[in-house]
Design a protein around this motif. Structure first.
Motif, PDB file in Angstrom:
ATOM      1  N   ASN A  42       1.155  -0.366  -0.099  1.00  9.68           N
ATOM      2  CA  ASN A  42       0.034  -0.271   0.015  1.00  9.68           C
ATOM      3  C   ASN A  42       0.667   1.058  -0.177  1.00  9.68           C
ATOM      4  O   ASN A  42       0.364   2.297  -0.227  1.00  9.68           O
ATOM      5  N   TRP A  43       1.555   1.455   0.513  1.00 13.36           N
ATOM      6  CA  TRP A  43       2.523   1.904   0.751  1.00 13.36           C
ATOM      7  C   TRP A  43       4.670   1.781   0.432  1.00 13.36           C
ATOM      8  O   TRP A  43       5.212   0.809   0.550  1.00 13.36           O
ATOM      9  N   THR A  44       5.054   3.123  -0.422  1.00 14.61           N
ATOM     10  CA  THR A  44       6.474   2.845  -0.020  1.00 14.61           C
ATOM     11  C   THR A  44       6.912   4.061  -0.450  1.00 14.61           C
ATOM     12  O   THR A  44       6.555   5.093  -0.870  1.00 14.61           O
ATOM     13  N   LEU A  45       8.654   4.498   0.663  1.00 13.07           N
ATOM     14  CA  LEU A  45       9.051   5.351   1.059  1.00 13.07           C
ATOM     15  C   LEU A  45      10.544   5.210   0.292  1.00 13.07           C
ATOM     16  O   LEU A  45      11.427   3.919   0.352  1.00 13.07           O
ATOM     17  N   GLN A  46      11.090   6.146   0.173  1.00 16.23           N
ATOM     18  CA  GLN A  46      13.229   5.927  -0.015  1.00 16.23           C
ATOM     19  C   GLN A  46      13.277   6.977  -0.093  1.00 16.23           C
ATOM     20  O   GLN A  46      12.798   8.525  -0.099  1.00 16.23           O
ATOM     21  N   PHE A  47      14.813   7.196   0.202  1.00 18.31           N
ATOM     22  CA  PHE A  47      15.147   9.024   0.630  1.00 18.31           C
ATOM     23  C   PHE A  47      16.225   8.243   0.402  1.00 18.31           C
ATOM     24  O   PHE A  47      17.122   7.329   0.846  1.00 18.31           O
ATOM     25  N   GLY A  48      17.363   9.397   0.749  1.00 13.68           N
ATOM     26  CA  GLY A  48      18.635   9.471   0.180  1.00 13.68           C
ATOM     27  C   GLY A  48      19.295  10.464  -1.457  1.00 13.68           C
ATOM     28  O   GLY A  48      18.463  11.027  -1.403  1.00 13.68           O
ATOM     29  N   GLN A  49      20.171  10.006  -2.221  1.00 15.97           N
ATOM     30  CA  GLN A  49      20.427   9.986  -2.822  1.00 15.97           C
ATOM     31  C   GLN A  49      19.324   9.940  -4.555  1.00 15.97           C
ATOM     32  O   GLN A  49      19.800   8.830  -4.820  1.00 15.97           O
ATOM     33  N   ILE A  50      18.655  10.960  -4.218  1.00 20.88           N
ATOM     34  CA  ILE A  50      17.572  10.456  -5.875  1.00 20.88           C
ATOM     35  C   ILE A  50      17.607  11.185  -6.611  1.00 20.88           C
ATOM     36  O   ILE A  50      17.977  12.394  -7.335  1.00 20.88           O
ATOM     37  N   ASP A  51      17.135  10.778  -8.196  1.00 14.95           N
ATOM     38  CA  ASP A  51      16.656  11.534  -9.132  1.00 14.95           C
ATOM     39  C   ASP A  51      15.076  11.449  -9.713  1.00 14.95           C
ATOM     40  O   ASP A  51      14.598  10.025  -9.797  1.00 14.95           O
ATOM     41  N   VAL A  52      14.570  12.540  -8.884  1.00 16.19           N
ATOM     42  CA  VAL A  52      13.311  12.896  -8.902  1.00 16.19           C
ATOM     43  C   VAL A  52      13.060  12.675 -10.139  1.00 16.19           C
ATOM     44  O   VAL A  52      11.151  12.851 -10.601  1.00 16.19           O
ATOM     45  N   THR A  53      13.667  12.534 -11.314  1.00 14.10           N
ATOM     46  CA  THR A  53      12.945  12.697 -12.734  1.00 14.10           C
ATOM     47  C   THR A  53      12.357  11.018 -12.875  1.00 14.10           C
ATOM     48  O   THR A  53      12.249  10.829 -14.232  1.00 14.10           O
ATOM     49  N   ASP A  54      12.783  10.385 -12.135  1.00 15.21           N
ATOM     50  CA  ASP A  54      13.068   8.407 -12.315  1.00 15.21           C
ATOM     51  C   ASP A  54      11.116   7.966 -11.929  1.00 15.21           C
ATOM     52  O   ASP A  54      11.300   7.226 -12.263  1.00 15.21           O
ATOM     53  N   PHE A  55      10.600   9.781 -10.945  1.00 10.77           N
ATOM     54  CA  PHE A  55       9.473   9.356 -11.046  1.00 10.77           C
ATOM     55  C   PHE A  55       8.579  10.120 -11.368  1.00 10.77           C
ATOM     56  O   PHE A  55       7.162   9.978 -11.293  1.00 10.77           O
ATOM     57  N   LEU A  56       9.043  11.690 -11.731  1.00 14.34           N
ATOM     58  CA  LEU A  56       8.381  12.420 -11.791  1.00 14.34           C
ATOM     59  C   LEU A  56       7.779  12.791 -12.510  1.00 14.34           C
ATOM     60  O   LEU A  56       8.329  12.969 -13.820  1.00 14.34           O
TER      61      LEU A  56
END
Length: 395
Positions: A163-177
């Motif tokens: 039902n939910w997923t969380l990610q944190f750290g060095q991310i690239d928002v264009t992976d999911f935006l």
């Protein structure tokens, strides 16, 4: 620090297809998607087994690691483009070497990483060939001269029922935006007009938190909070002191969470703080995307966006087109974009067509053609043609 904590406490958390949702936010240009051969279609028919047939021991070793929860790839992408513009250098080339993977550390948690090196072969990288020729257009998305970059280093946590997923750290928002099935500049369209919406002032990969929430059987919410000043060539924790943030919220509808970026309609709202040093003004906007996969072959799409500010490439943008997926995971695409840029009179129209030959799961060759009508920074030329050739090999 208090700003981050207060916003993060109210962030909603993400979902993606069941096949990839287990690993977190995984759009078509993400590390998780790049680890999967093909496009998720049934019964792919490849032309060759290269490079597996020349290094079987290497791939057998990788498969052994995968069975123990550690998957990785090493790939190299190359892009050459030639422009008919009467301004600038006229041609550009560049390459991207990447080492990326995922470690399933626990049943519900994993670590994702991506290290890459981007370089231009000449004086101008493909990303900037359109601008060099007088068009307000990113003609070779991601193929720049940024050097070594830490694009991903983040932890993904999810609950047991998905039902939910969380990610944190060095991310690239264009992976999911603002994603859809043809968003990846590594495997689909090359022009930014058909990648992440060009009216969105998306930050570079950096420190952030992202996630989403399943809202019933078909609806979902995705949100992110990221460093608006990020520099993946020199990762840091400065966001905790300067507090300049990029925020996004997406509400979407899908036919099923195993097809979330194939059958997808969504609305995205975003906001980027101004930089404290005055190098970037405040910017915000909204975008819409609708794409639907028909008979597991055809993907028509319509995408639009508007922004208020000066940092995004376009102030207004509307794109439409269609992709065709073959059983051998070939992919053809054609798209047309109309756009207006902030402070520049007139409008610009861009057409792109490409055909991706999937020789094997580890080798793809993609010729492309781009046509830009009324290049806004080159009033002496009515239109520009760009011919491109992209290759990708995966080990």
């Amino acid at each position: 620090m208090s700003i981050l904590r207060s916003i993060a406490a109210g962030i909603v958390i993400s979902l993606l297809p069941i096949s990839t949702f287990a690993q977190g936010l995984s759009g078509p240009s993400s590390t998780i998607a790049d680890l999967e051969p093909g496009d998720g279609l049934t019964d792919p028919q490849y032309r060759s087994d290269f490079p597996r047939n020349i290094a079987p021991a290497w791939f057998a070793w990788k498969e052994g690691l995968s069975e123990r929860g550690f998957r990785f790839n090493i790939d190299y992408l190359s892009l050459g483009q030639n422009s008919s513009s009467n301004l600038g250098v006229g041609d550009a080339g560049g390459g991207i070497a990447r080492f990326y993977g995922n470690w399933q550390a626990t049943e519900q948690g994993s670590l994702t990483f991506k290290l890459e090196h981007r370089n231009a072969y000449g004086t101008v990288a493909p990303q900037f060939l359109g601008l060099d020729g007088g068009a307000i257009s990113i003609t070779g998305t991601a193929f720049n001269d940024n050097g070594t970059m830490l694009t991903n280093l983040f932890w993904t946590q999810r609950n047991t029922n998905g039902n939910w997923t969380l990610q944190f750290g060095q991310i690239d928002v264009t992976d999911f935006l603002d994603i859809y099935g043809l968003v990846s500049p590594y495997t689909a369209f090359q022009n930014l007009a058909f990648n992440t919406n060009p009216t969105i002032n998306a930050p570079n990969p950096g420190l952030g938190i992202s996630g989403g929430l399943k809202l019933g059987e078909n609806f979902y919410a995705v949100a992110s909070l990221a460093d608006a000043n990020a520099d993946p060539t020199s990762p840091d924790f400065d966001v905790f002191s300067h507090g300049n943030l990029f925020k996004s919220l997406e509400i979407g509808y899908t036919s099923g969470f195993d097809r979330i970026y194939f059958d997808n309609i969504h609305l995205t709202l975003w906001h980027a703080d101004a930089a404290d040093d005055g190098s970037r003004a405040e910017d915000y906007g909204a975008s819409f995307s609708g794409a639907w996969f028909l008979d597991n072959q055809w993907m028509p799409f319509v995408r639009a966006g508007v922004s208020k500010g000066t940092a995004a490439l376009y102030e207004k943008s509307v794109s439409a087109g269609v992709g065709y997926y073959g059983r051998n995971t070939d992919l053809a695409g054609v798209g047309i974009n109309w756009a207006e840029a902030n402070g520049v009179p007139g409008s610009q129209t861009t057409l792109e067509a490409f055909y991706r030959f999937s020789i094997s799961p580890g080798l793809q060759i993609t010729p492309s053609l781009q046509f830009i009508d009324n290049p806004l920074l080159n009033p002496g030329q009515s239109n520009i043609f760009l011919v491109g050739l992209r290759a990708r090999v995966v080990f």
